[in-house]
Design a protein around this motif. Structure first.
Motif, PDB file in Angstrom:
ATOM      1  N   ILE A 233       0.831  -1.196   0.000  1.00  0.00           N
ATOM      2  CA  ILE A 233       0.000   0.000   0.000  1.00  0.00           C
ATOM      3  C   ILE A 233       0.868   1.250   0.000  1.00  0.00           C
ATOM      4  O   ILE A 233       0.674   2.176  -0.791  1.00  0.00           O
ATOM      5  N   ASN A 234       1.852   1.270   0.892  1.00  0.00           N
ATOM      6  CA  ASN A 234       2.717   2.440   1.002  1.00  0.00           C
ATOM      7  C   ASN A 234       3.631   2.596  -0.202  1.00  0.00           C
ATOM      8  O   ASN A 234       3.862   3.708  -0.682  1.00  0.00           O
ATOM      9  N   LEU A 235       4.151   1.490  -0.709  1.00  0.00           N
ATOM     10  CA  LEU A 235       5.001   1.542  -1.894  1.00  0.00           C
ATOM     11  C   LEU A 235       4.231   2.053  -3.100  1.00  0.00           C
ATOM     12  O   LEU A 235       4.722   2.888  -3.870  1.00  0.00           O
ATOM     13  N   ALA A 236       2.997   1.572  -3.267  1.00  0.00           N
ATOM     14  CA  ALA A 236       2.170   2.018  -4.386  1.00  0.00           C
ATOM     15  C   ALA A 236       1.936   3.523  -4.322  1.00  0.00           C
ATOM     16  O   ALA A 236       2.056   4.252  -5.323  1.00  0.00           O
ATOM     17  N   SER A 237       1.610   4.005  -3.128  1.00  0.00           N
ATOM     18  CA  SER A 237       1.376   5.431  -2.950  1.00  0.00           C
ATOM     19  C   SER A 237       2.626   6.248  -3.239  1.00  0.00           C
ATOM     20  O   SER A 237       2.574   7.277  -3.918  1.00  0.00           O
ATOM     21  N   LEU A 238       3.750   5.790  -2.739  1.00  0.00           N
ATOM     22  CA  LEU A 238       4.999   6.522  -2.917  1.00  0.00           C
ATOM     23  C   LEU A 238       5.488   6.473  -4.365  1.00  0.00           C
ATOM     24  O   LEU A 238       6.097   7.434  -4.850  1.00  0.00           O
ATOM     25  N   LEU A 239       5.209   5.389  -5.058  1.00  0.00           N
ATOM     26  CA  LEU A 239       5.548   5.333  -6.483  1.00  0.00           C
ATOM     27  C   LEU A 239       4.763   6.388  -7.256  1.00  0.00           C
ATOM     28  O   LEU A 239       5.315   7.083  -8.123  1.00  0.00           O
TER      29      LEU A 239
END
Length: 319
Positions: A233-239
């Motif tokens: 979830i966090n990686l997707a948002s940060l990408l």
């Protein structure tokens, strides 16, 4: 007039945004006036990431092969050249980012193509188990490619990072690269930590009860790994934030030091019908009971955040 339900959702989203997706914490006082205003994104005339970009993964600490596969399959699933046949898909979610490129001031619309690059394992904790974002994360990120790349540092659940859990679950930024052909440029990096044993209530909701807000029953994680599914979830948002605001002068709302970006503008929203303590009307796997909203490659399922749609000025979800 904004409804009371909308105000509650916004207030709950603000609490989540202290931990999810942002590169710095924002206080409730700083954003309280926004309950009366629509989200207005601004383009600050800086470059977006374009062309063929490799996503290099730097694994710091102990991760199981199955955990690494969850993340690497997610990265591979972003590509529209090899999308999942099952819909809604990760590739469909990522394709909506193209709208930002159409809304930039570029004379010619540029394309972006992401692919999985190198994976670097540091299972010996070469820098120790207590790291700082400003020094150590940048140092680890520099191990990846520094040209046409996003270097993603993933830290295991036993690694302590300054501000991890207290105000952030990850961050993105840029750093100067080594001299290549006599020139130095910037490369983008992301850091995301595994919160499973440290703060799943902040960084792995809705797969764990939240520290703040309504206490609802946690959802079943789609890959049966609360920590790594939370990292996705966090990686997707940060990408999403990295490609649309890689150097701090792209698309964002609010102060540059604590911007609301493509996904962090919509915290806590994963499907239609979301409200405080409820992620939305998600898909549920009939066999495992896991909640998800996107299909990936190799049979993987993921929960991905809503993205702010610059065309409609609303948060857009897959389901």
């Amino acid at each position: 007039m904004v409804s009371s339900a909308s105000k509650q959702l916004f207030s709950f989203a603000l609490l989540l945004s202290l931990f999810h997706f942002s590169s710095a914490a924002r206080s409730l006082a700083e954003t309280s006036d926004q309950t009366q205003q629509p989200i207005l994104f601004q383009y600050h005339n800086g470059p977006l990431l374009t062309g063929k970009i490799s996503i290099n993964l730097i694994w710091y600490g102990k991760f199981k092969p199955s955990q690494r596969a969850i993340v690497s399959d997610f990265i591979t699933s972003l590509s529209t050249s090899s999308p999942s046949t099952n819909q809604p898909s990760v590739a469909t979610w990522w394709k909506s980012i193209e709208k930002y490129y159409h809304h930039s001031n570029a004379k010619k619309t540029s394309s972006l193509s992401l692919s999985l690059g190198n994976q670097i394992l540091d299972e010996s904790y070469s820098l120790g188990k207590s790291l700082s974002v400003g020094k150590h994360i940048k140092q680890l990120a520099a191990k990846g490619g520094q040209s046409n790349a996003i270097n993603v540092v993933l830290t295991s659940s036993d690694v302590l990072i300054d501000e991890f859990c207290s105000s952030k679950c990850g961050t993105h930024g840029s750093s100067k690269s080594s001299f290549i052909r006599g020139k130095s440029s910037k490369f983008a990096y992301i850091w995301v930590g595994n919160s499973e044993t440290q703060c799943p209530g902040q960084c792995a909701w809705p797969f764990h009860q939240p520290i703040y807000g309504p206490q609802t029953t946690p959802l079943v994680a789609p890959n049966n790994d609360v920590g790594v599914d939370g990292m996705i979830i966090n990686l997707a948002s940060l990408l999403a934030g990295t490609v649309t605001n890689p150097f701090g002068n792209g698309f964002y709302q609010g102060p540059k030091e604590a911007p609301l970006e493509a996904a962090s503008a919509c915290p806590g929203v994963y499907a239609k019908g979301a409200y405080p303590g409820y992620a939305g009307d998600l898909l549920v796997d009939a066999t495992t009971g896991a909640s998800y909203n996107a299909n990936g490659l190799n049979g993987k399922k993921y929960l991905l955040p809503a993205l702010f749609d610059p065309s409609t000025s609303t948060c857009s979800t897959l389901v």
